[in-house]
Design a protein around this motif. Structure first.
Motif, mmCIF file in Angstrom:
data_model
loop_
_atom_site.group_PDB
_atom_site.id
_atom_site.type_symbol
_atom_site.label_atom_id
_atom_site.label_comp_id
_atom_site.label_asym_id
_atom_site.label_seq_id
_atom_site.Cartn_x
_atom_site.Cartn_y
_atom_site.Cartn_z
ATOM 1 N N ALA A 72 0.828 -1.209 0.000
ATOM 2 C CA ALA A 72 0.000 0.000 0.000
ATOM 3 C C ALA A 72 0.862 1.259 0.000
ATOM 4 C CB ALA A 72 -0.933 -0.011 1.214
ATOM 5 N N PHE A 73 1.887 1.281 0.846
ATOM 6 C CA PHE A 73 2.767 2.456 0.896
ATOM 7 C C PHE A 73 3.524 2.635 -0.423
ATOM 8 C CE2 PHE A 73 2.160 2.265 5.511
ATOM 9 C CZ PHE A 73 2.140 3.604 5.844
ATOM 10 N N SER A 74 3.973 1.539 -1.026
ATOM 11 C CA SER A 74 4.683 1.624 -2.303
ATOM 12 C C SER A 74 3.767 2.130 -3.407
ATOM 13 C CB SER A 74 5.259 0.252 -2.685
ATOM 14 O OG SER A 74 6.275 -0.145 -1.795
ATOM 15 N N ASN A 75 2.507 1.671 -3.399
ATOM 16 C CA ASN A 75 1.553 2.131 -4.406
ATOM 17 C C ASN A 75 1.287 3.624 -4.268
ATOM 18 O OD1 ASN A 75 1.341 -0.419 -5.473
ATOM 19 N ND2 ASN A 75 -0.539 -0.932 -4.397
ATOM 20 N N VAL A 76 1.141 4.078 -3.022
ATOM 21 C CA VAL A 76 0.906 5.497 -2.794
ATOM 22 C C VAL A 76 2.119 6.318 -3.217
ATOM 23 C CG1 VAL A 76 0.729 7.227 -0.943
ATOM 24 C CG2 VAL A 76 -0.854 5.298 -1.024
ATOM 25 N N TYR A 77 3.303 5.806 -2.888
ATOM 26 C CA TYR A 77 4.531 6.515 -3.285
ATOM 27 C C TYR A 77 4.608 6.617 -4.809
ATOM 28 C CZ TYR A 77 9.524 7.394 -3.992
ATOM 29 O OH TYR A 77 10.730 7.918 -4.409
ATOM 30 N N ALA A 78 4.309 5.504 -5.497
ATOM 31 C CA ALA A 78 4.330 5.523 -6.964
ATOM 32 C C ALA A 78 3.280 6.474 -7.515
ATOM 33 C CB ALA A 78 4.098 4.109 -7.498
ATOM 34 N N TYR A 79 2.105 6.486 -6.868
ATOM 35 C CA TYR A 79 1.031 7.392 -7.310
ATOM 36 C C TYR A 79 1.445 8.851 -7.135
ATOM 37 C CZ TYR A 79 -3.449 9.872 -7.202
ATOM 38 O OH TYR A 79 -4.474 10.763 -7.431
ATOM 39 N N GLU A 80 2.050 9.158 -5.989
ATOM 40 C CA GLU A 80 2.486 10.533 -5.740
ATOM 41 C C GLU A 80 3.577 10.952 -6.719
ATOM 42 O OE1 GLU A 80 3.626 10.485 -1.657
ATOM 43 O OE2 GLU A 80 1.577 10.823 -0.920
ATOM 44 N N GLN A 81 4.511 10.018 -7.027
ATOM 45 C CA GLN A 81 5.547 10.343 -7.995
ATOM 46 C C GLN A 81 4.950 10.574 -9.379
ATOM 47 O OE1 GLN A 81 7.857 10.948 -5.439
ATOM 48 N NE2 GLN A 81 9.153 10.608 -7.209
ATOM 49 N N GLU A 82 3.941 9.766 -9.726
ATOM 50 C CA GLU A 82 3.281 9.950 -11.019
ATOM 51 C C GLU A 82 2.542 11.280 -11.066
ATOM 52 O OE1 GLU A 82 2.301 9.290 -14.835
ATOM 53 O OE2 GLU A 82 3.634 8.059 -13.605
ATOM 54 N N GLN A 83 1.918 11.657 -9.935
ATOM 55 C CA GLN A 83 1.238 12.945 -9.881
ATOM 56 C C GLN A 83 2.232 14.095 -10.061
ATOM 57 O OE1 GLN A 83 -1.933 11.847 -10.403
ATOM 58 N NE2 GLN A 83 -2.574 13.509 -9.086
ATOM 59 N N LYS A 84 3.395 13.954 -9.444
ATOM 60 C CA LYS A 84 4.420 14.988 -9.596
ATOM 61 C C LYS A 84 4.898 15.082 -11.037
ATOM 62 C CE LYS A 84 6.147 14.718 -4.837
ATOM 63 N NZ LYS A 84 7.305 14.363 -3.969
ATOM 64 N N ARG A 85 5.098 13.895 -11.670
ATOM 65 C CA ARG A 85 5.521 13.904 -13.072
ATOM 66 C C ARG A 85 4.453 14.528 -13.963
ATOM 67 N NH1 ARG A 85 7.892 8.836 -11.651
ATOM 68 N NH2 ARG A 85 5.979 7.735 -12.209
ATOM 69 N N ALA A 86 3.183 14.183 -13.687
ATOM 70 C CA ALA A 86 2.089 14.741 -14.480
ATOM 71 C C ALA A 86 2.013 16.255 -14.301
ATOM 72 C CB ALA A 86 0.763 14.094 -14.077
ATOM 73 N N ALA A 87 2.199 16.723 -13.064
ATOM 74 C CA ALA A 87 2.171 18.167 -12.806
ATOM 75 C C ALA A 87 3.331 18.867 -13.521
ATOM 76 C CB ALA A 87 2.233 18.418 -11.303
ATOM 77 N N ALA A 88 4.503 18.209 -13.507
ATOM 78 C CA ALA A 88 5.661 18.800 -14.187
ATOM 79 C C ALA A 88 5.424 18.880 -15.696
ATOM 80 C CB ALA A 88 6.909 17.988 -13.880
#
Length: 524
Positions: A330-346
């Protein structure tokens, strides 16, 4: 020569040997020689059976059991042989005492997967049993004792319950999109897990400050000493504390190195505290590292309590390993999701910058081009230019190229508007047949020079059609351009007709056609 008084014990295994070695005269049953035949027969049946069976005989309910029953006694054996049943199993009487009494009164009972607490290893142990109490009639016809076959189902019941805990927890936290949501969802239904997890703490590690911060806690309402808000975390490599830090009661060296760790003697470490669901407090906890995929150091760790009524055996340890995997996922999925959100925002920011750049450049290019086209128009009309064919042709070519460049700049501006979502169609009533014919005719010369034929069939529509002329021009010219590109010989046809309340445009060619996979990109 075999003693007839103990012949019924022949083949009784270890328990038969134990019975023969005991001095039964010191019990309420008296010497074996005085036992009634009904008891002898029942004991013989019990000892020869491979199913766990116990017999409780007489008013004192003296118990005798076979080899298969012996593991159920645990550390009580061998003292439990010949002991009063109600004394031996006193801790189980709250749930089985009534059924046992009914058996003494002549009523048989059967109970499946009964939860009870047994004191057989020096502590109250949560157990599950399937059993029956059947009355045994003696020579007088009265109930002389209880026939008690039993099988332990503890492993099955605990496995099912723990599997359900893991399944429910995984289903709950799989919906989380942040660390905060994982922590909140992990304890949302904590009361359903409390039998196997008397308390649960989630910590996040700051590897810069060497501190661990409590994110969420459950089950420690009366045990705050177990869950300090800030823990001093020793360096994962050296195990040393930072300057001015105080050593915590939780030994974190192993968990910071990414290893699961068992911590015992909690009362010695933390002093007095209270913890549900039992009066006795947990004495063991498991420290589980929260390891994110692709990260070398733990993100944090979990402190999971161990039931005070279950010893840490391989099955229980496996439960904590699966719990650790569930939370890590669960923590890894959230971390990956947050990183993807950051990439999408960038990427979105890059797109916004690109759109703004195109828009600004387009405006900057269009202004000087517009200023150039005005004087060029005037110069071309000057008598001197009109009288010089070479100058006239050069200025005409310059004017055409400037207009083409302006059109390209306008297209670039349109692109920036599309990217920014600011494109607005300007609808006007037009003679669509005439407009389409004029646009199509601009391709006639190039098509005919290529040895092909252009057929334009645009029927007059019953009324003007509202369209954006510039957009319609792009559509028609784009279709004709693609048709010409993929046609080497034959005919290109343009047809405009009515279809109900709509106008329908069709462009047909005799070329190779556009691959099906490219059709969605035709208007790009």
């Amino acid at each position: 020569m075999v003693d007839n008084s103990v012949q019924f014990l022949s083949g009784g295994g270890e328990m038969g040997t134990l019975i023969r070695s005991m001095d039964w005269s010191k019990t309420a049953l008296g010497p074996i020689e005085t036992w009634p035949q009904s008891l002898l027969t029942t004991v013989s049946l019990c000892l020869s059976s491979t199913f766990p069976i116990l017999i409780a005989w007489g008013p004192e309910t003296i118990q005798i059991y076979n080899d298969s029953y012996r593991p159920i006694c645990g550390a009580k054996h061998p003292a439990s042989m010949g002991q009063n049943f109600r004394v031996c199993w006193e801790t189980a009487l709250p749930v089985v005492g009534d059924a046992f009494t009914r058996g003494q009164e002549g009523e048989g009972t059967y109970i499946k997967d009964q939860r009870m607490f047994l004191d057989r290893y020096g502590y109250l142990e949560e157990s599950f049993m399937t059993f029956s109490f059947a009355p045994i009639r003696d020579e007088s016809g009265n109930v002389g004792g209880i026939f008690h076959p039993i099988t332990e189902t503890t492993d099955k019941m605990l496995s099912a319950r723990r599997t359900q805990v893991l399944r429910d927890l995984a289903a709950q936290i799989s919906k989380a999109q942040s660390v905060e949501e994982i922590c909140q969802m992990s304890v949302a239904n904590f009361q359903e897990y409390i039998t196997d997890l008397p308390f649960l703490l989630l910590y996040k590690i700051d590897h810069t400050s060497k501190e661990a911060t409590l994110l969420k806690a459950a089950g420690v309402e009366n045990a705050a000493v177990l869950a300090p808000g800030i823990l001093a975390a020793p360096d994962a490599a050296t195990g040393s504390l930072g300057a001015g830090q105080v050593k915590t009661s939780w030994p974190l060296d192993q968990v910071l190195a990414g290893k699961m760790q068992q911590v015992d003697d909690l009362s010695t470490r933390f002093g007095d505290f209270e913890c549900a669901p039992y009066p006795q407090v947990p004495q063991t906890a498991m420290l589980l590292p929260i390891q994110l995929s692709g990260q070398d150091v733990p993100f944090g760790f979990i402190v999971a309590g161990v039931s005070a009524c279950r010893a840490m055996d391989p099955a229980y340890l496996n439960f904590y390993e699966l719990l650790n995997n569930t939370l890590n996922t669960a923590f890894s999925n959230v971390y990956a999701y947050e990183q993807e959100q950051k990439r999408a925002a960038a990427l979105a920011e890059i797109d916004r910058s690109k759109t703004a750049f195109f828009s600004n450049v387009s405006h900057e290019f269009r202004t000087p081009l517009t200023l150039m086209l005005g004087p060029l128009d005037e110069i071309q009309q000057h008598p001197v230019i009109q009288g010089e064919p070479i100058l006239k042709d050069n200025f005409a070519a310059t004017h055409r190229n400037a207009q083409r460049l302006l059109k390209l700049v306008n297209n670039l501006l349109d692109f920036s508007r599309v990217e920014a979502g600011r494109v607005q169609a300007l609808y006007q009533p037009v003679n669509l047949a005439q407009l389409t014919s004029d646009l199509s005719s601009s391709f006639r010369s190039i098509i005919e020079r290529a040895g092909m034929q252009l057929v334009v069939e645009c029927e007059d529509l019953p009324q003007p059609v509202y369209v954006d002329q510039e957009m319609w021009e792009k559509i028609v010219l784009n279709l004709l351009s693609n048709a010409f590109k993929y046609t080497l010989a034959g005919t290109i046809s343009v047809r405009l007709s009515t279809s109900g309340d709509f106008a329908q445009l069709q462009v047909e060619d005799t070329g190779t056609g556009i691959p099906a996979k490219e059709l969605p990109h035709m208007f790009e």
